[in-house]
Design a protein around this motif. Structure first.
Motif, PDB file in Angstrom:
ATOM      1  N   LEU A  47      36.499  -5.026  25.740  1.00 29.47           N
ATOM      2  CA  LEU A  47      37.630  -4.636  26.570  1.00 29.47           C
ATOM      3  C   LEU A  47      38.179  -3.280  26.153  1.00 29.47           C
ATOM      4  N   LEU A  48      38.141  -2.998  24.856  1.00 29.86           N
ATOM      5  CA  LEU A  48      38.573  -1.687  24.364  1.00 29.86           C
ATOM      6  C   LEU A  48      37.437  -0.678  24.357  1.00 29.86           C
ATOM      7  N   LEU A  49      36.294  -1.075  23.822  1.00 29.41           N
ATOM      8  CA  LEU A  49      35.187  -0.136  23.642  1.00 29.41           C
ATOM      9  C   LEU A  49      34.543   0.245  24.970  1.00 29.41           C
ATOM     10  N   GLY A  50      34.273  -0.731  25.811  1.00 30.38           N
ATOM     11  CA  GLY A  50      33.543  -0.468  27.032  1.00 30.38           C
ATOM     12  C   GLY A  50      34.392  -0.082  28.219  1.00 30.38           C
ATOM     13  N   PHE A  51      35.650  -0.533  28.257  1.00 29.14           N
ATOM     14  CA  PHE A  51      36.469  -0.324  29.443  1.00 29.14           C
ATOM     15  C   PHE A  51      37.674   0.571  29.198  1.00 29.14           C
TER      16      PHE A  51
END
Length: 343
Positions: A47-51
């Motif tokens: 949720l943080l890294l990819g989006f």
């Protein structure tokens, strides 16, 4: 609207639910529970890294902090384990507020290093506060009770804890598919433009950080209940690195790739440990390097890309066939030609 979106993907949804329900029948139930917990952890990191475009290297603080709080609630208060897990998740979310406020304004390696520093501070507190956390011995004897029902059997506990994992994964999916998630993607792609459009970028990053930490805490608390203890390994920085590695293996920004990465790493680690191999990190590291070099978008991401390319080739082939097909000859008209009248 939510039901219609779920109905649009019936095959992957049904397949995922079947795998989740049949997993303890196929592998050792405690390992199945570990895979489920790590899958939610990886989804929260994605949720943080990819989006959002933030590399979190300090999520072990929320995973391990929730594990300790969940264990303390279960040991000293005696509440059912779902309530204890929710208490641990709430603690993780609250802990993320000051950490996220101080680090969400940073980007790239600076964000990763600051979150790592805060996680090491939590590790130091857990190690030194021996009267509460047990220090190097950790919290032991964490009970698995649900309204007086003993769930010491790992097979039955898996099905008791699975709804928590599924609710957490659904929450991540809903966040990503919501207008809030679309704003996060725009911040990831071009934060300056998102700021120019009027979106408070720092506030959105902070909220995403807190939501990710709360979902991580949900997984960490359930992990502690499943194992019956909470140790310093849960708050050590390698735990954060392992979650990031799962996301990269499965595919950054695919959301479900993290679950595949969790299954690969946990099952491989269990297999090597059962075989008596001590240096499991050597094998997992080599596999990680091979997959990153061979599958640049991760296993799940590469599979999605291949399926899209195949569908595009099929669509192009159908279009070319339709254009190459000869047009039907016009039907000959019967009777007198147009415009002539019989004499």
């Amino acid at each position: 609207m939510i039901l219609s979106r779920l109905a649009a993907r019936p095959i992957p949804l049904v397949a995922g639910l079947l795998v989740a329900l049949l997993l303890p029948w196929m592998i050792y139930p405690p390992v199945a529970m570990d895979i489920a917990c790590w899958a939610l952890f990886a989804a929260a990191v994605d949720l943080l890294l990819g989006f959002t475009g933030l590399l979190p290297f300090g999520h072990a603080a929320f995973w391990g902090g929730s594990a300790y709080v969940t264990g303390l609630i279960a040991l000293h208060v005696g509440l059912p384990f779902p309530v204890a897990v929710l208490g641990g998740a709430a603690f993780a979310a609250l802990l993320a507020v000051p950490i996220g406020y101080l680090s969400a304004r940073l980007r790239g390696i600076y964000f990763a290093m600051v979150t790592l520093a805060f996680a090491q501070m939590v590790y130091f507190v857990a190690n030194q506060w021996r009267g509460l956390t047990g220090g190097e011995n950790g919290l032991q004897g964490v009970p698995r009770e649900l309204f007086g029902v003993d769930l010491s059997d790992p097979f039955f506990f898996y099905y008791a804890g699975l709804p928590i994992i599924l609710l957490g994964l659904f929450a991540v999916w809903r966040i990503v598919r919501s207008p809030f998630g679309r704003v996060l993607i725009s911040i990831r792609d071009n934060p300056a433009r998102a700021q120019a459009l009027g979106y408070p970028v720092a506030r959105y990053k902070l909220l995403a950080f807190v939501l990710s930490a709360g979902l991580t805490g949900l997984a960490g608390g359930l992990f502690a209940i499943s194992h019956g203890f909470a140790s310093l390994d849960e708050v050590y920085w390698t735990t954060s690195g392992q979650a990031v590695m799962m996301v990269v293996l499965g595919g950054i920004g695919t959301l479900w790739g993290g679950a595949l990465g969790a299954a690969l790493i946990v099952e491989l680690g269990d297999y090597l440990a059962t075989a008596g191999f001590q240096e499991t990190g050597l094998i997992t590291g080599a596999i990680f390097a091979v997959i990153v070099l061979a599958f640049r978008r991760g296993v799940w991401g590469t599979a999605q890309e291949l399926l899209r390319a195949r569908a595009a080739r099929r669509a192009a082939g159908r279009t070319a066939s339709a254009e190459a097909a000869p047009e039907p000859a016009p039907a000959e008209s019967s009777g007198s030609p147009a415009g002539s009248r019989p004499t």
